[in-house]
Design an enzyme around this catalytic site. Structure first.
Site, PDB file in Angstrom:
ATOM      1  N   SER A 138       0.844  -1.192   0.000  1.00 18.11           N
ATOM      2  CA  SER A 138       0.000   0.000   0.000  1.00 18.11           C
ATOM      3  C   SER A 138       0.878   1.240   0.000  1.00 18.11           C
ATOM      4  CB  SER A 138      -0.900   0.002   1.242  1.00 18.11           C
ATOM      5  OG  SER A 138      -1.603   1.227   1.363  1.00 18.11           O
ATOM      6  N   TYR A 151      -2.158  -0.013  10.496  1.00 12.92           N
ATOM      7  CA  TYR A 151      -2.209  -0.448   9.099  1.00 12.92           C
ATOM      8  C   TYR A 151      -0.925  -0.071   8.362  1.00 12.92           C
ATOM      9  CZ  TYR A 151      -3.863  -0.999   4.307  1.00 12.92           C
ATOM     10  OH  TYR A 151      -3.987  -1.372   2.997  1.00 12.92           O
TER      11      TYR A 151
END
Length: 258
Positions: A138, A151
């Site tokens: 990501s 995250y």
């Protein structure tokens, strides 16, 4: 790489970019093997594709079931040409409001899930002298933002693993690719952003799953080491690395939308 008849294992393949990658691999003549925790959702995918795909239910958090399922896949198809580590989830909360267990859960799925799957598949690839491992990381692993400590940390770990493994595998015939997308219009946000505020704030920047799937397939064909998408975020990554203090001062209000 010619994708025709290649066996492509996709974890987290029942929705979002996992499901879209399966569709596009079928169009390329490959044979996607979709995995996920829900047998019911896997069966829905099987109804859509018929014999064009394989389905296997297991949880990447469980080492024993992961090992057993991937062994069964290799036995049935005699090879795993491409492994796409796509399973993952996130929860957007401030650091002080995030329970320690949630940090552990994100790391267990997003990072250790990749470790477990790759440990099982890589020896066969090395023996055959060819293969490709694709880790869906990501942009959050490149640029940390508010309410993303758990995250972002898990995806940063994925990138550290990916980059180091790529160096280890130089000359073996096994390629390693990191795909770093920004926000994607998928069910991921049902868990990450149940209020819908973040999705509303970044709607104009959100990627479509088919776009990300196209980038993945192109990266595999070209043997790319890494792709950062969309292009605006890719530029942001470069700027954040070259001018970290300046970037944070001027960009925080545009990035911290959670």
């Amino acid at each position: 790489m010619d994708l025709r008849n290649k066996i492509v294992v996709i974890t987290g393949g029942t929705s979002g970019i996992g499901a879209e990658m399966a569709r596009q691999f079928v169009k390329e003549g490959a044979i996607p093997v979709i995995t996920g925790r829900s047998l019911e959702r896997l069966q829905v995918m099987a109804e859509e594709f018929g014999d064009s795909i394989g389905i296997y239910a297991f949880d990447v958090r469980d080492e024993a079931s992961t090992q057993q399922a991937l062994e069964q896949i290799e036995q049935k198809y005699e090879t795993i040409d491409i492994l796409i580590n796509n399973a993952g989830f996130g929860v957007f909360e401030t650091f002080v409001d995030t329970p320690v267990d949630r940090f552990m859960d994100m790391m267990d799925v997003n990072y250790m899930g990749i470790v477990r799957c790759t440990k099982q598949v890589l020896p066969g690839m090395l023996k055959r002298g060819q293969g490709h491992i694709v880790n869906i990381a990501s942009i959050a692993g490149k640029m940390g933002t508010a309410k993303s400590t758990g995250y972002s940390a898990s995806k940063h770990a994925v990138l550290g693993l990916t980059n180091s493994l790529r160096q280890e595998l130089t000359g073996t015939g096994v390629k390693v690719t990191a795909i770093n997308p920004g926000p994607i219009d998928t069910p991921f946000f049902h868990t990450a952003d149940p209020t819908g505020n973040y999705v509303k704030n970044v709607k104009s920047f959100m990627l479509k799953p088919d776009k990300v799937a196209q980038v993945v397939i192109k990266a595999i064909k070209r043997g790319s080491a890494e792709r950062n998408i969309p292009n605006l975020f890719a530029v942001g990554v470069i700027m954040s690395q070259l001018f970290p203090r300046t970037f944070e001062r001027f960009a925080a209000r545009f990035l911290n939308k959670k």
